[in-house]
Design an enzyme around this catalytic site. Structure first.
Site, PDB file in Angstrom:
ATOM      1  N   LYS A   1       0.820  -1.198   0.000  1.00 50.50           N
ATOM      2  CA  LYS A   1       0.000   0.000   0.000  1.00 50.50           C
ATOM      3  C   LYS A   1       0.862   1.259   0.000  1.00 50.50           C
ATOM      4  O   LYS A   1       0.537   2.253  -0.671  1.00 50.50           O
ATOM      5  CB  LYS A   1      -0.934  -0.012   1.213  1.00 50.50           C
ATOM      6  CG  LYS A   1      -2.017  -1.081   1.132  1.00 50.50           C
ATOM      7  CD  LYS A   1      -2.796  -1.203   2.427  1.00 50.50           C
ATOM      8  CE  LYS A   1      -3.853  -2.282   2.336  1.00 50.50           C
ATOM      9  NZ  LYS A   1      -4.573  -2.520   3.610  1.00 50.50           N
TER      10      LYS A   1
ATOM     11  N   ASP B   1     -10.852   3.419   4.808  1.00 51.36           N
ATOM     12  CA  ASP B   1     -10.981   1.972   4.647  1.00 51.36           C
ATOM     13  C   ASP B   1     -12.422   1.511   4.884  1.00 51.36           C
ATOM     14  O   ASP B   1     -12.746   0.348   4.701  1.00 51.36           O
ATOM     15  CB  ASP B   1     -10.040   1.251   5.623  1.00 51.36           C
ATOM     16  CG  ASP B   1      -9.719  -0.170   5.185  1.00 51.36           C
ATOM     17  OD1 ASP B   1      -9.840  -0.484   3.973  1.00 51.36           O
ATOM     18  OD2 ASP B   1      -9.349  -0.989   6.045  1.00 51.36           O
TER      19      ASP B   1
ATOM     20  N   GLN C   1      -4.391  -1.760   9.848  1.00 53.01           N
ATOM     21  CA  GLN C   1      -4.253  -3.086   9.233  1.00 53.01           C
ATOM     22  C   GLN C   1      -4.755  -4.152  10.199  1.00 53.01           C
ATOM     23  O   GLN C   1      -4.375  -4.183  11.363  1.00 53.01           O
ATOM     24  CB  GLN C   1      -2.786  -3.355   8.868  1.00 53.01           C
ATOM     25  CG  GLN C   1      -2.544  -4.672   8.179  1.00 53.01           C
ATOM     26  CD  GLN C   1      -3.239  -4.769   6.832  1.00 53.01           C
ATOM     27  OE1 GLN C   1      -3.288  -3.804   6.087  1.00 53.01           O
ATOM     28  NE2 GLN C   1      -3.787  -5.934   6.535  1.00 53.01           N
TER      29      GLN C   1
END
Length: 312
Positions: free
Chosen positions: A72, A139, A116
């Site tokens: 990413k 996200d 994450q």
């Protein structure tokens, strides 16, 4: 670059497809999305003097997560998005993680935040997600984002579901009135993709580990989204002839949740694993980071959501 194939509503008929299913090339579409995102990021930086910034937070050193975060960061660089990475020890507590995320939420130089996951069994992951400010939840993992998406309000979609919808849109898949079966009910994939399909007037059935006679549900599906995390759970014989198959599963050995070879003989369109849904997840994350930065940095071109709401 070759054009993406067009799929009409007649593709989703009960008649068998001719030959093998065509591939939904997520890698090619993701490149286009990232190119557009890079152009938007460059214009925003030129206009405001500040580059869009994505902060990534990783707890522990899980090899897959480390690799994914690094990927990413690399994609951010290519798209003209600044990245800031915070690596926290595996022993980090829920309180420490929440404090870190709240600090990033209050930092005006950070426009998007990605935690994450997984974060470890000792951490309350939901509490951590909720520490992310909704305007920086690029996200799409907070309750606020899920509610906004479900009610068609401005906000951010979960990235993998958003990528799936972009794939379907790119192939002109008409969802109105079609039977869509989602296999999986996770908070960041199965549940939100079902809501997005519903917003496009599909009739949605959620299936999961306790569904009785999964095959019977699948055989009625015009669109199948596999998101359960069990290798080759869905057999080729389960697929209705002419159906569109989206495999969002990723298991050891580059294997999805669908028996690809068998399903391809019956479907009209199918995503490969890898190269289907995965690249689109990161592309949507980058696009939503620029959306967030546009909104936070002031007037400019209207920020776009990853998945436009249904016109009805």
């Amino acid at each position: 670059m070759s054009p993406l194939p067009t799929v009409t509503s007649s593709t989703l008929s009960a008649s068998p497809p001719t030959g093998r299913a065509r591939l939904m090339d997520g890698a090619a579409l993701a490149r286009r999305v990232v190119e557009e995102t890079a152009a938007r990021a460059a214009e925003l930086t030129r206009r405001t003097g500040a580059a869009p910034c994505l902060a990534t937070v990783l707890v522990g050193e899980d090899p897959a997560s480390v690799t994914y975060v690094r990927m990413k960061q690399n994609r951010c660089t290519k798209a003209g998005i600044a990245s800031r990475h915070l690596a926290l020890p595996a022993a980090t507590t829920t309180r420490e993680l929440v404090d870190t995320l709240r600090a990033l939420s209050e930092d005006p130089t950070v426009h998007g935040i990605l935690l994450q996951h997984p974060v470890g069994d000792h951490i309350d992951e939901r509490a951590a997600f909720e520490a992310i400010a909704p305007e920086k939840d690029v996200d799409g993992v907070t309750l606020s984002s899920f509610a906004a998406m479900s009610f068609g309000r401005p906000g951010f979609v979960s990235c993998t579901p958003g990528g799936i919808m972009r794939l379907l849109d790119a192939h002109d898949v008409d969802l109105a009135g079609k039977n869509a079966v989602v296999v999986g009910r996770s908070a960041i994939l199965g549940k939100p993709v079902g809501m997005l399909l519903l917003a496009r007037d599909a009739t949605v059935t959620y299936c999961h580990s306790r569904t009785a006679d999964l095959s019977a549900h699948l055989r009625e599906a015009d669109v199948v989204v596999a998101a359960v995390g069990r290798p080759r759970l869905i057999r080729g014989a389960d697929i209705k002839p002419g159906a569109v198959v989206v495999d969002a599963g990723y298991n050891a050995g580059n294997v999805g949740d669908v028996d690809f070879d068998g399903a391809r003989e019956r479907a009209s369109l199918i995503t490969p694993v890898p190269g289907g849904v995965g690249p689109m997840t990161i592309a949507v994350l980058l696009a939503q980071t620029v959306d967030a930065a546009e909104r936070q940095l002031g007037p400019g071109p209207r920020a776009r959501t990853a998945v436009p709401p249904s016109p009805r």
